[in-house]
Motif scaffolding. Structure first.
Motif, short mmCIF file in Angstrom:
data_model
loop_
_atom_site.label_atom_id
_atom_site.label_comp_id
_atom_site.label_asym_id
_atom_site.label_seq_id
_atom_site.Cartn_x
_atom_site.Cartn_y
_atom_site.Cartn_z
N ASN A 452 0.82 -1.29 -0.04
CA ASN A 452 -0.16 0.01 0.04
C ASN A 452 0.82 1.32 0.11
OD1 ASN A 452 -2.65 -1.09 -0.17
ND2 ASN A 452 -2.84 -1.26 2.04
N GLN A 453 2.01 1.21 0.77
CA GLN A 453 3.00 2.20 0.49
C GLN A 453 3.66 2.53 -0.71
OE1 GLN A 453 3.32 4.58 3.13
NE2 GLN A 453 1.69 3.48 3.86
N LEU A 454 3.73 1.57 -1.39
CA LEU A 454 4.45 1.30 -2.59
C LEU A 454 3.59 1.78 -3.64
CD1 LEU A 454 6.82 -1.72 -2.33
CD2 LEU A 454 7.55 0.42 -1.50
N LYS A 455 2.45 1.48 -3.70
CA LYS A 455 1.54 1.95 -5.07
C LYS A 455 1.07 3.23 -5.20
CE LYS A 455 -3.20 1.00 -2.80
NZ LYS A 455 -4.05 0.27 -2.48
N SER A 456 1.25 4.06 -4.30
CA SER A 456 1.01 5.41 -4.40
C SER A 456 1.98 6.17 -5.53
CB SER A 456 1.32 6.40 -2.98
OG SER A 456 0.93 7.87 -3.24
N GLN A 457 1.30 7.08 -6.31
CA GLN A 457 2.17 7.79 -7.30
C GLN A 457 3.07 8.71 -6.91
OE1 GLN A 457 1.77 7.22 -10.62
NE2 GLN A 457 0.06 5.62 -10.63
N LYS A 458 2.92 9.12 -5.62
CA LYS A 458 3.97 10.08 -4.96
C LYS A 458 4.99 9.49 -4.13
CE LYS A 458 0.07 13.52 -4.42
NZ LYS A 458 -0.61 14.16 -3.48
N THR A 459 5.01 8.11 -4.17
CA THR A 459 6.11 7.45 -3.39
C THR A 459 7.48 7.94 -4.18
OG1 THR A 459 4.68 5.58 -2.85
CG2 THR A 459 6.92 5.39 -2.59
N SER A 460 8.55 8.35 -3.42
CA SER A 460 9.84 8.78 -3.88
C SER A 460 10.42 7.19 -4.18
CB SER A 460 10.50 9.27 -2.80
OG SER A 460 11.01 8.36 -1.82
N SER A 461 11.51 7.61 -5.15
CA SER A 461 12.39 6.35 -5.79
C SER A 461 13.19 5.67 -4.48
CB SER A 461 13.10 6.79 -6.83
OG SER A 461 14.27 7.64 -6.07
N GLY A 462 13.59 6.52 -3.71
CA GLY A 462 14.15 5.74 -2.44
C GLY A 462 13.41 4.87 -1.60
N THR A 463 12.25 5.44 -1.47
CA THR A 463 11.30 4.43 -0.59
C THR A 463 10.70 3.29 -1.41
OG1 THR A 463 10.44 6.61 0.48
CG2 THR A 463 9.19 4.72 0.65
N LEU A 464 10.63 3.34 -2.77
CA LEU A 464 10.21 2.18 -3.66
C LEU A 464 11.41 1.32 -3.54
CD1 LEU A 464 8.81 3.88 -6.65
CD2 LEU A 464 7.52 2.38 -5.27
N SER A 504 19.36 8.41 -11.10
CA SER A 504 18.93 8.48 -9.57
C SER A 504 17.92 7.09 -9.38
CB SER A 504 18.19 9.66 -9.36
OG SER A 504 17.34 9.84 -10.23
N THR A 505 17.53 6.61 -10.51
CA THR A 505 16.47 5.67 -10.33
C THR A 505 16.99 4.22 -10.89
OG1 THR A 505 15.51 5.83 -12.58
CG2 THR A 505 14.56 6.91 -10.62
N ALA A 506 18.32 4.19 -11.19
CA ALA A 506 18.73 3.06 -11.50
C ALA A 506 18.86 1.83 -10.75
CB ALA A 506 20.26 3.17 -12.30
#
Length: 1219
Positions: A452-464, A504-506
């Motif tokens: 549920n925390q990962l599915k949000s569009q606003k979740t940062s790449s670090g959190t994902l 930053s997202t690699a």
């Protein structure tokens, strides 16, 4: 140019009105000092001039010049005389206490530089400490010293005490530093108090106990009460934390007085105090693990309470559920709108999370309790509104999963489980109330909250990235546990992979792909098949990315997917995948890692989607079988495909030509896989081996038929055996003409053994089957090859085994061979000794499978040679007699048993003969004669020397496994025998039973094993040593039998790790005396057993007690023990980093002592220095491993590693080890 002239010119430069000249003058001076540390030697005038000029430039108006002067002082302090050094220190202290702030700052920097640059050993450091410390303390005592100067002075003292504790403890400082520093705890400036706390805690290690007791009574206890001043209580709590970090042994006995105060203080309404208390509890957990045990429940309660502390946000009674569930978009919007720059409650939640992480990392025995009490709370906080806290919570849960994998009781090796080893460990997974069952019950809530925390569009790449890392850890611990979350996983993964990776997202991309590969590998296809149409386009896009690591990982995901769903039918993604892989392979500038993964993927497509790739034109193999670049991966792909798929003889021929081309190339790397590929490809022909292949192949194999590389020799022989088996008519002539003479030379080599010897014997069997006529030529040729070389370069035993293999394959030559070599063992024979030895060995090897009772005199003649003068003849005779007896046990065995009972001179040889019988007989044969052997073996081992007893014990152990219900109780009945020799025989026999790893007799051995191992507490040293060795064998092969009894066994094991001075005796050797430690072997065995237990019974060990023995072993007198302890530390850093990091303070002094090396005296020889260097290298490996997990935990260890990096001898190697 003379040094004096050069220095004068530098002084002129430094006096120049031009700031650039002054700067360069200082720079040149530093360069000169580094090149020639002796540049001032004998010239005091120049030294004084230079020093005064550099000190003058410390007051320069230009900041760059001042900073350069400070650096220069750092170099000068290493080489100037003591008088000058005192001048420097006096001058800088004078500057640091002045009113000029800029001068004060630069002089403080200079003092820091000097103290940091002083060499750790030598008189300069001792002198500097003796001179500098009193002046610094005096400056602290002075009421005129400004606060900024106090902070800098305290920092310099911290450097001194951390780098030179021995020098400061040796000097008698009046007043003592503790007495000087304590008043600073009441300083009005917080920055001074904080700095004073750190410095004071560092000086406690060298302070007298009475001074520390006074500090504790006057400055700690009074301010831990519920009514104490808040500010004072903050300082006190921070002081407790600092003392726990630097001197846990001093604080540990006082925890009973400290802990109640801290636990109450955390409840006071002051956020800064709360944060300090939580941090103090964390450090106490880490640094005083044994003493804090009674307070763990209170710590759990505090951690659980304050991880939820969020007074500025209230969501009613269902706060936890809402925090973990982000389904409600309105809720998300409310949270996003909320902002309070002054809100610092997140610091408390973060500290509470770290406190729980410390608990999880140091209390593996509490895993079940943690899952019951802590895990639900952590899961409820997965949605904390502060991102740093959220990531800390996830990291803490990741640590819990790691601890579960190591200590939860599940076997660490999947291969071991499939082979049947450690089978009982897997039962712990379903034990009700165990860590695995509790985790399994919490997975639905955990996965829902996390996804549920990962599915949000606003979740940062670090959190994902952190979220996918946690999911990956979960699947590693509990494979197949995310089957209910496929939809969320698919949508989140697709969203991550839908955008192209950036710098930053690699890492996020890679984490996502790694997780998906593991997800496919650990779940059954029906669970995720429906989601593939939406996921595979994104994966195909990732496989085409320019970022090499992303593309590589994408191909790995497809490999895992193919393996999971094979056979693949009617999938729309296989053809695009094939095209993508081929495109990568045909492009010349493709990254090596991407190429390797694409090759692997092509192999998996051939195996799992054969129909798809078979319809293609096969151009992928042209790119895979290339002539340049790395080909290791390509060879492995060919092996894999050839084993699984019938591609066709044309493909096999093409691959064979390519492999033969690789075989021609020089160099060792990859040759092992090439030989394996040859063997697989030869077996892959459907219409038979081509007639020209043996000739081409043998010419390429011939260079490898030597003992220079035994592993490649083994594979070369195996390849020849396969050729002889599949194409005998075309291969045999080539072998006979070109390589047979080389193989004769190999057959006599003492270097050939193990797998290589097995391959050699298989070759002879294949050779004889290929042409029966050759057998009559091989036997004499083998014997002649042995006679050709000196005794030291030949192995008659290997030649004898080869002869036996030939005879076993072609029985028609048996009679002639027996007749030929039996004549050399007759009493009347005049054969030379080497011929007699070889003949006896050949007859023994043949006797194993041929009944020689018709030629009874051969056995009699072998027995006669028991009286030979030469040791190798007697040994060969014993071998022959035992193996001939196997051919007809009822005829020959009684004679050997009689000799064991009645002939003391031949008893050892007779026992060796019986050992041959027991070792090589079939199970059924042994059952028939076990009763005949048991009593003679036991009775004649009790009063014998140790060598004889060990042979008898080996036989008894083997016999016990033939009929365990009968013989194990008999051994058990003798464990309390009055004779130490009998007890030694019993425990040694049990050790030999562990050579049979089959579980058939486990149920009979299980109730008795603890009684056998109780002999570790025997009064006799030999019995104790053998019992320790038995425990080691049990831990290695049948650990499930002892795990639940370790609490009884370990006290006796640990007792043997202590040096027993009663076992140390002094031996006179000419004019020298030498100390002999009779307990060393038992102690060494005890430490070796500890190493084995670490691998097989980790989750049943009390690591605090275990580490205590390891740390003590670092100070052992024996270098062998120290090396084992270094290995233990290295292994502990991998499997129990949290536990071992707590003991770094105790381990550091001994590691430092080892790294100093041997003390060179007039009696020191080269071998002593070599041994010391090897010991240092062993310690260095341990320190490098510890430095990766212990940074920041122990200041003492950190200082040690920094000194090692600067060490001229070991610095480079140490940096290489730590990477």
């Amino acid at each position: 140019m003379t040094k004096t002239y050069q220095m004068n010119s530098l002084i002129e430069k430094m006096q120049s009105p031009d700031q650039d000249f002054r700067f360069m003058g200082l720079n040149d001076l530093m360069t000169e000092i580094k090149q020639d540390p002796q540049c001032f030697l004998g010239d005091e005038t120049v030294e004084n001039k230079v020093l005064k000029q550099v000190l003058a430039l410390v007051e320069d108006k230009i900041s760059e010049v001042k900073n350069q002067a400070v650096k220069c002082l750092g170099q000068l302090i290493k080489i100037i005389r003591q008088v000058q050094m005192e001048l420097v220190v006096d001058k800088l202290i004078e500057f640091s206490g002045g009113k000029d702030q800029e001068l004060r700052d630069i002089s403080a920097l200079a003092l820091k530089t000097i103290t940091a640059e002083l060499p750790p050993d030598g008189r300069v450091a001792a002198s500097a400490c003796a001179k500098l410390t009193p002046k610094l303390l005096a400056q602290i005592q002075s009421s005129d010293t400004p606060s900024e100067a106090l902070v800098e002075t305290l920092a310099i003292l911290s450097i001194l005490i951390s780098r030179f504790p021995s020098h400061l403890s040796a000097s008698s400082l009046t007043p003592h530093p503790l007495a000087v520093l304590v008043p600073l705890l009441s300083h009005p400036r917080p920055v001074v108090r904080k700095r004073a706390i750190v410095t004071l805690s560092q000086f406690i290690t060298i302070s007298p106990p009475e001074l520390f007791s006074e500090l504790f009574t006057d400055n700690v206890l009074p301010y831990l009460g519920p009514s104490a001043n808040i500010e004072k209580q903050r300082t006190t709590v921070n002081l407790v934390a600092a003392v726990a970090r630097h001197s846990p042994s001093r604080l540990a006995p006082m925890l009973s007085e400290i802990m109640p105060g801290i636990v109450k203080a955390v409840q006071r309404e002051d956020d800064e105090l709360r944060e300090g208390c939580l941090q103090a509890l964390e450090i106490l957990l880490l640094r005083c693990p044994a003493e804090i045990g009674p307070y763990v429940p209170s710590i759990v309660q505090v951690g659980n309470q304050y991880i939820k502390y969020d007074p500025n946000y209230s969501a009613g009674d269902d706060e936890d559920e809402e925090m973990a569930d982000a389904d409600d978009d309105d809720e998300d919007a409310d949270l996003d709108e909320y902002s309070d720059d002054e809100d610092t409650s997140y610091k408390i939640r973060r500290s509470a999370t770290k406190l729980l992480a410390a608990l999880i990392g140091t209390r593996p025995e509490m895993l079940s309790t943690i899952y019951k009490d802590v895990s639900p709370v952590l899961i409820s906080r997965f949605g904390d509104r502060e991102e740093t806290v959220k990531l800390e919570v996830w990291s803490t849960y990741g640590l819990l999963l790691s601890q579960t994998a190591v200590y939860g009781g599940l076997s660490q090796s999947k291969e071991d489980v499939t082979r049947g080893k450690r089978k009982r460990d897997t039962e712990t997974m379903d034990v009700e109330g165990g860590p695995y069952s509790l985790l399994k019950s919490q997975v639905p809530a955990l996965s829902k909250a996390l996804l549920n925390q990962l599915k949000s569009q606003k979740t940062s790449s670090g959190t994902l990235q952190a979220g996918f890392g946690l999911l990956y850890s979960l699947l590693n611990v509990l494979p197949g546990s995310l089957s209910s979350q496929v939809a969320s996983i698919t949508s989140t993964s697709r969203r991550v992979l839908s955008t192209s990776p950036s710098t930053s997202t690699a890492t996020l991309y890679l984490n996502c792909l790694s997780f998906l590969a593991l997800f496919f590998a650990t779940h059954s296809p029906p669970i995720f098949t429906s989601s593939l149409p939406s996921l595979t386009p994104a994966l195909l896009k990732a496989a085409g990315e320019r970022h090499p690591r992303v593309a590589s990982e994408a191909f790995r995901v497809f490999s895992a997917l193919l393996q999971a769903v094979k056979p693949v039918k009617n999938a729309d993604w296989t053809e695009p995948l094939y095209d993508q892989a081929v495109a990568r392979l045909t492009t010349h500038d493709t990254d090596a890692e991407v190429r390797g993964c694409a090759e692997e993927c092509i192999g998996d497509l051939w195996i799992c989607a054969t129909d798809v790739v078979r319809s293609k034109n096969g151009k992928e193999w042209e790119s895979i079988c290339r002539q340049t670049g790395k080909v290791d991966g390509a060879v492995k792909v060919i092996i894999k495909v050839a084993k699984e798929v019938n591609v066709g003889d044309a493909w096999v021929n093409g691959c064979m030509d390519w492999i033969l081309g690789l075989l021609k190339k020089s160099g060792r790397p990859g040759k092992s896989d090439i030989f394996l590929a040859l063997e697989v490809l030869i077996r892959s022909y459907t219409t038979g081996v081509p007639s020209g292949l043996p000739s081409a192949l043998i010419s390429q194999i011939k260079p490898y038929l030597s003992v220079s590389d035994i592993s490649l020799l083994s594979q070369a022989l195996s390849t020849l055996s396969v050729l002889l088996e599949l194409a005998p008519s075309t291969t045999f002539p080539e072998v006979e003409a070109h390589v047979l003479s080389d193989i004769y030379a190999i057959s006599r080599s003492p270097l050939v053994g193990g797998t290589a010897l097995d391959s050699l014997l298989n070759f002879y069997a294949a050779l004889v089957k290929a042409d029966k006529q050759i057998a009559t030529h091989i036997v004499p040729s083998l014997v002649i090859s042995v006679d050709k070389v000196p005794k030291a370069e030949s192995s008659p035993a290997n030649a004898a085994r080869c002869v036996a293999q030939v005879v076993k394959t072609d029985h028609s030559v048996a009679a002639g061979t027996i007749a030929e070599y039996s004549k050399h063992v007759k009493p009347s024979s005049k054969a030379k000794q080497s011929t007699v030895v070889l003949s006896l060995l050949i007859l023994g090897e043949l006797g194993r499978f041929i009944d020689m009772s018709p030629q009874h005199d051969i056995f009699t003649n072998a027995i006669e040679h028991f009286s030979a003068e030469q040791e190798d003849v007697r040994s060969a005779a014993s071998f022959a007699a035992g193996n001939i007896a196997i051919g007809n046990l009822h005829q020959f065995l009684p004679a050997i048993v009689k000799m064991v009972q009645s002939d003391a001179k031949k008893r050892l040889l007779s026992l060796h003969a019986l050992k041959e019988v027991v070792t090589h007989c079939s199970h059924n044969q042994l059952e028939g004669v076990a009763d005949i052997l048991w009593v003679p073996l036991f009775e004649n081992s009790e009063n014998s020397e140790e060598t004889t007893r060990n042979v008898a014990a080996a036989c008894l152990g083997k016999l016990a496994t033939t009929h365990p219900s009968k013989y194990l109780p008999q051994l058990h009945n003798r464990i309390h025998d009055s004779s130490p020799a009998a007890r030694a025989t019993v425990v040694a026999a049990i050790r030999y039973t562990f050579a049979d790893t089959a579980p058939t007799y486990d149920e009979l051995l299980s109730p008795l094993i603890i009684d056998f191992l109780s002999l570790m507490g025997d009064a006799d040293l030999t019995v104790r040593r053998l019992a320790l060795s038995t425990l080691n064998s049990a831990a290695r092969t049948k650990s499930h039998l002892i795990r639940d009894h370790l609490s009884v066994l370990l006290p006796n094991l640990y007792k043997e790790t202590v040096i027993n001075k009663d076992l140390i005796r002094t031996v006179q050797m000419g004019p020298w005396t030498h100390k002999v430690d009779d307990g060393l072997e038992a102690r060494k065995t005890a430490y070796e057993t500890m190493y084995t237990l670490l691998d097989t019974c980790l989750h049943k060990l009390d690591l605090r007690e275990f580490l205590e023995r390891v740390v003590l072993g670092l100070a052992d007198d024996s270098d062998e023990i120290k090396v084992i302890c270094h290995m233990l530390l290295f292994r502990l850093s991998q499997v129990a980093p949290a536990a071992v990091s707590q003991r770094l303070d105790e381990a550091t002094p001994q590691l430092e002592k080892t790294m100093k090396g041997a003390t060179v005296t007039k009696d020191t020889v080269k071998q002593d220095l070599e041994r010391a260097a090897e010991l240092q290298r062993s310690a260095l490996r341990a320190v490098a491993a510890l430095s990766k997990i212990g940074a920041g935990v122990s200041p003492k260890f950190d200082a040690f590693t920094e000194d090692l990096k600067k060490n001229s001898t070991w610095g480079a190697e140490f940096k290489e080890l730590i990477g």
